[in-house]
Scaffold this motif. Sequence first.
Motif, PDB file in Angstrom:
ATOM      1  N   TRP A 230     -28.184 -80.429 -21.398  1.00  0.00           N
ATOM      2  CA  TRP A 230     -28.691 -79.342 -20.360  1.00  0.00           C
ATOM      3  C   TRP A 230     -28.039 -77.961 -20.716  1.00  0.00           C
ATOM      4  O   TRP A 230     -28.862 -76.986 -20.500  1.00  0.00           O
ATOM      5  N   PHE A 231     -26.861 -78.056 -20.732  1.00  0.00           N
ATOM      6  CA  PHE A 231     -26.167 -76.753 -20.884  1.00  0.00           C
ATOM      7  C   PHE A 231     -26.543 -75.982 -22.244  1.00  0.00           C
ATOM      8  O   PHE A 231     -26.868 -74.706 -22.220  1.00  0.00           O
ATOM      9  N   LEU A 232     -26.588 -76.701 -23.432  1.00  0.00           N
ATOM     10  CA  LEU A 232     -27.016 -76.287 -24.737  1.00  0.00           C
ATOM     11  C   LEU A 232     -28.442 -75.703 -24.623  1.00  0.00           C
ATOM     12  O   LEU A 232     -28.694 -74.710 -25.367  1.00  0.00           O
ATOM     13  N   SER A 233     -29.428 -76.394 -23.983  1.00  0.00           N
ATOM     14  CA  SER A 233     -30.736 -76.101 -23.971  1.00  0.00           C
ATOM     15  C   SER A 233     -30.943 -74.882 -23.306  1.00  0.00           C
ATOM     16  O   SER A 233     -31.762 -74.015 -23.501  1.00  0.00           O
ATOM     17  N   ASN A 234     -30.144 -74.713 -22.009  1.00  0.00           N
ATOM     18  CA  ASN A 234     -30.311 -73.542 -21.193  1.00  0.00           C
ATOM     19  C   ASN A 234     -29.665 -72.267 -21.918  1.00  0.00           C
ATOM     20  O   ASN A 234     -30.164 -71.121 -21.822  1.00  0.00           O
ATOM     21  N   PHE A 235     -28.521 -72.468 -22.624  1.00  0.00           N
ATOM     22  CA  PHE A 235     -27.665 -71.596 -23.242  1.00  0.00           C
ATOM     23  C   PHE A 235     -28.726 -71.027 -24.415  1.00  0.00           C
ATOM     24  O   PHE A 235     -28.767 -69.650 -24.470  1.00  0.00           O
TER      25      PHE A 235
ATOM     26  N   HIS B 140     -33.360 -67.544 -35.059  1.00  0.00           N
ATOM     27  CA  HIS B 140     -33.259 -69.065 -34.518  1.00  0.00           C
ATOM     28  C   HIS B 140     -32.443 -69.888 -35.269  1.00  0.00           C
ATOM     29  O   HIS B 140     -31.951 -71.005 -34.734  1.00  0.00           O
ATOM     30  N   LYS B 141     -32.535 -69.709 -36.732  1.00  0.00           N
ATOM     31  CA  LYS B 141     -31.694 -70.527 -37.563  1.00  0.00           C
ATOM     32  C   LYS B 141     -30.096 -70.485 -37.217  1.00  0.00           C
ATOM     33  O   LYS B 141     -29.591 -71.343 -37.712  1.00  0.00           O
ATOM     34  N   TRP B 142     -29.786 -69.416 -36.348  1.00  0.00           N
ATOM     35  CA  TRP B 142     -28.241 -69.404 -36.006  1.00  0.00           C
ATOM     36  C   TRP B 142     -28.075 -70.052 -34.708  1.00  0.00           C
ATOM     37  O   TRP B 142     -26.776 -70.145 -34.306  1.00  0.00           O
ATOM     38  N   ALA B 143     -29.052 -70.780 -34.133  1.00  0.00           N
ATOM     39  CA  ALA B 143     -28.733 -71.352 -32.849  1.00  0.00           C
ATOM     40  C   ALA B 143     -27.961 -72.596 -33.046  1.00  0.00           C
ATOM     41  O   ALA B 143     -26.836 -72.687 -32.162  1.00  0.00           O
ATOM     42  N   PRO B 144     -27.523 -73.521 -33.915  1.00  0.00           N
ATOM     43  CA  PRO B 144     -26.566 -74.494 -34.010  1.00  0.00           C
ATOM     44  C   PRO B 144     -25.096 -73.772 -34.270  1.00  0.00           C
ATOM     45  O   PRO B 144     -24.270 -74.029 -33.588  1.00  0.00           O
ATOM     46  N   LEU B 145     -24.899 -72.518 -34.921  1.00  0.00           N
ATOM     47  CA  LEU B 145     -24.043 -71.994 -35.272  1.00  0.00           C
ATOM     48  C   LEU B 145     -23.420 -71.471 -33.963  1.00  0.00           C
ATOM     49  O   LEU B 145     -22.099 -71.728 -33.489  1.00  0.00           O
ATOM     50  N   LEU B 146     -23.969 -70.649 -33.309  1.00  0.00           N
ATOM     51  CA  LEU B 146     -23.841 -69.980 -32.066  1.00  0.00           C
ATOM     52  C   LEU B 146     -23.535 -70.838 -31.073  1.00  0.00           C
ATOM     53  O   LEU B 146     -22.619 -70.593 -29.926  1.00  0.00           O
ATOM     54  N   SER B 147     -24.076 -71.971 -30.819  1.00  0.00           N
ATOM     55  CA  SER B 147     -24.067 -72.967 -29.702  1.00  0.00           C
ATOM     56  C   SER B 147     -22.642 -73.693 -29.984  1.00  0.00           C
ATOM     57  O   SER B 147     -21.973 -73.929 -29.059  1.00  0.00           O
ATOM     58  N   ALA B 148     -22.365 -74.189 -31.211  1.00  0.00           N
ATOM     59  CA  ALA B 148     -20.992 -74.753 -31.502  1.00  0.00           C
ATOM     60  C   ALA B 148     -19.954 -73.937 -31.352  1.00  0.00           C
ATOM     61  O   ALA B 148     -19.045 -74.184 -30.756  1.00  0.00           O
ATOM     62  N   LEU B 149     -20.128 -72.499 -31.548  1.00  0.00           N
ATOM     63  CA  LEU B 149     -19.196 -71.474 -31.272  1.00  0.00           C
ATOM     64  C   LEU B 149     -18.834 -71.089 -29.809  1.00  0.00           C
ATOM     65  O   LEU B 149     -17.750 -71.297 -29.117  1.00  0.00           O
ATOM     66  N   MET B 150     -20.027 -71.224 -29.261  1.00  0.00           N
ATOM     67  CA  MET B 150     -19.870 -71.271 -27.594  1.00  0.00           C
ATOM     68  C   MET B 150     -18.964 -72.419 -26.930  1.00  0.00           C
ATOM     69  O   MET B 150     -17.960 -72.161 -26.311  1.00  0.00           O
ATOM     70  N   ILE B 151     -19.339 -73.522 -27.465  1.00  0.00           N
ATOM     71  CA  ILE B 151     -18.469 -74.849 -26.744  1.00  0.00           C
ATOM     72  C   ILE B 151     -17.056 -74.696 -27.314  1.00  0.00           C
ATOM     73  O   ILE B 151     -16.058 -74.936 -26.795  1.00  0.00           O
ATOM     74  N   PHE B 152     -16.993 -74.318 -28.723  1.00  0.00           N
ATOM     75  CA  PHE B 152     -15.493 -74.286 -29.209  1.00  0.00           C
ATOM     76  C   PHE B 152     -14.586 -73.063 -28.365  1.00  0.00           C
ATOM     77  O   PHE B 152     -13.390 -73.404 -27.891  1.00  0.00           O
ATOM     78  N   LEU B 153     -15.157 -71.855 -28.187  1.00  0.00           N
ATOM     79  CA  LEU B 153     -14.495 -70.925 -27.329  1.00  0.00           C
ATOM     80  C   LEU B 153     -14.244 -71.385 -25.944  1.00  0.00           C
ATOM     81  O   LEU B 153     -13.261 -71.070 -25.327  1.00  0.00           O
ATOM     82  N   LEU B 154     -15.148 -71.933 -25.234  1.00  0.00           N
ATOM     83  CA  LEU B 154     -15.348 -72.618 -23.920  1.00  0.00           C
ATOM     84  C   LEU B 154     -14.039 -73.411 -23.864  1.00  0.00           C
ATOM     85  O   LEU B 154     -13.269 -73.358 -22.715  1.00  0.00           O
ATOM     86  N   THR B 155     -13.866 -74.512 -24.651  1.00  0.00           N
ATOM     87  CA  THR B 155     -12.983 -75.350 -24.599  1.00  0.00           C
ATOM     88  C   THR B 155     -11.726 -75.046 -24.822  1.00  0.00           C
ATOM     89  O   THR B 155     -10.479 -75.257 -24.187  1.00  0.00           O
ATOM     90  N   LEU B 156     -11.399 -73.893 -25.971  1.00  0.00           N
ATOM     91  CA  LEU B 156     -10.162 -73.321 -25.979  1.00  0.00           C
ATOM     92  C   LEU B 156      -9.530 -72.704 -24.915  1.00  0.00           C
ATOM     93  O   LEU B 156      -8.659 -72.615 -24.411  1.00  0.00           O
TER      94      LEU B 156
END
Length: 227
Positions: free
Chosen positions: A49-54, A67-83
């Motif tokens: 749900w979070f990734l689809s809204n983001f 839109h090809k950058w969606a997986p990269l930026l979504s992974a970066l978002m989770i990475f930074l949020l967690t750290l």
Amino acid sequence: MTLSLFDQFSSPTFMGIPLIMVALSLPWLLFPSPTSRWLNNRMLTLQGWFLSNFTSQIFLPLNTGGHKWAPLLSALMIFLLTLNTLGLLPYTFTPTTQLSLNMGLAVPLWLATVILGLRHQITHALAHFLPEGTPTPLIPVLIIIETISLFIRPLALGVRLTANLTAGHLLIHLVSSAAFVLLTLMPTVAILTTILLFMLTLLEVAVALIQAYVFVLLLSLYLQENV
């Protein structure tokens, strides 16, 4: 013994092994993995749900090519949020307080957006250096200013993330030290300081979430200019 307030931001080691590598590997455990089940558990459902809204919010103004950058930026978002959030726990280390790490993330991604623009629409990319209708005497000055603003973007990305997290951690350290010292001298003031510390911790959690979002949002804006 802590000799300086900034010693808490130095990378810790255990038996000669830098623990920053362990901290950087923790966010990857939260990435959803493929499953053969019809229904996912609550954790995977919340992540989906979070990734689809983001992605729908970030990539809505972008062209189809971005839109090809969606997986990269979504992974970066989770990475930074967690750290950022894991670094607020006691006896932990926040890798995103290191300017070298943030610049290592900002520079390659910013450079990729610039190269993408020069590759696919070089005329549009170069047009940013000189707005239409500029008087002739101002042309050299504007080109220099636009060039400086272009190359300062990755520095602003890295410094913004580092400065906000470092300032918040320093404030928490100072207020917690004051509350501990005042506990025996002035208990009432110590209780008020502890309440302030709790509110500051909530604020720092919000800052950790917002700064991760701002980092990815600015990258998407740079990408929007080049696709």
